[in-house]
Design a protein around this motif. Sequence first.
Motif, mmCIF file in Angstrom:
data_model
loop_
_atom_site.group_PDB
_atom_site.id
_atom_site.type_symbol
_atom_site.label_atom_id
_atom_site.label_comp_id
_atom_site.label_asym_id
_atom_site.label_seq_id
_atom_site.Cartn_x
_atom_site.Cartn_y
_atom_site.Cartn_z
ATOM 1 N N VAL A 164 20.844 33.459 36.318
ATOM 2 C CA VAL A 164 21.715 34.522 36.827
ATOM 3 C C VAL A 164 21.518 35.782 35.986
ATOM 4 N N THR A 181 29.215 41.464 36.271
ATOM 5 C CA THR A 181 28.925 40.533 37.357
ATOM 6 C C THR A 181 29.271 41.190 38.681
ATOM 7 N N ARG A 182 28.548 40.772 39.725
ATOM 8 C CA ARG A 182 28.876 41.215 41.075
ATOM 9 C C ARG A 182 29.731 40.180 41.805
ATOM 10 N N LYS A 183 30.032 39.079 41.134
ATOM 11 C CA LYS A 183 30.857 38.037 41.734
ATOM 12 C C LYS A 183 32.331 38.427 41.672
ATOM 13 N N ASP A 184 33.141 37.689 42.404
ATOM 14 C CA ASP A 184 34.572 37.937 42.449
ATOM 15 C C ASP A 184 35.211 37.579 41.107
ATOM 16 N N SER A 188 37.596 31.213 40.563
ATOM 17 C CA SER A 188 36.831 30.298 39.727
ATOM 18 C C SER A 188 36.780 30.809 38.289
ATOM 19 N N SER A 190 33.728 31.697 34.737
ATOM 20 C CA SER A 190 32.351 31.837 34.274
ATOM 21 C C SER A 190 31.914 30.564 33.560
ATOM 22 N N ASN A 195 33.280 37.966 31.933
ATOM 23 C CA ASN A 195 32.731 38.771 33.021
ATOM 24 C C ASN A 195 33.596 40.001 33.281
#
Length: 225
Positions: A164, A181-184, A188, A190, A195
């Motif tokens: 990643v 990060t481009r994630k939400d 959840s 990391s 992040n």
Amino acid sequence: MRWLLSSIAALSLAVPAPHAPAASAAGPQPPCRAGTAPYQRELERELRLPVDGRQSPADCAAIRRLQERLGIRPADGRATLRTYRLVVADRIRRDPAARRACPVRPYRITCVDLTRQILWSQSGRRLVFDPVPIRTGRDGLETRRGWQRIYWKHRDHYSTLYDVEMPYAQFFNGGQALHGTRKDLFSSGSGGCVNLAMNDARRLYDLLLKGDRLYLWGTKPGTGS
């Protein structure tokens, strides 16, 4: 001459008064119809509304006004985790008492509140990086607590372990780092890193230096330690 004076008078009647209020371009907002959401009670407490965990039209309108003030989109009145975390970050920014768990030192410290999932940097009691939401390690891969120090920075890092991207990485403990990060950020967790949203990670990368100190405390909700 009489003709000229009468023409001027007629023209003055046709020109709008200079201080007449302009008509509003935006009409009234539609009714707020969002239903009860998971962070209803938390936002009711933040807004000093009756805390019953059930969305009312007044609750919805108050949450929507708050979202509009903080620039949260969509401003729909839903009591989501994203809205709650941004509200908490705003409270920490405005209220020095909300920052008291982070040690005050004459040098710069980056404060990582694992319980509230918020990060900020301060020098003495002065904020030098406003509080922002973060995402830390999930259960079994918790972010390590205590005093840490940035020992390596890499703007375009790529993790071969997790396959990643880790842009704006600032490592502080083994493979754990602050990074974008481009994630939400609100779901959840990391693999142990802290992040941040990409723009926040970039700004923090530009601010901090190798050797800068971090202090991490608390327990992320839903984790075992």
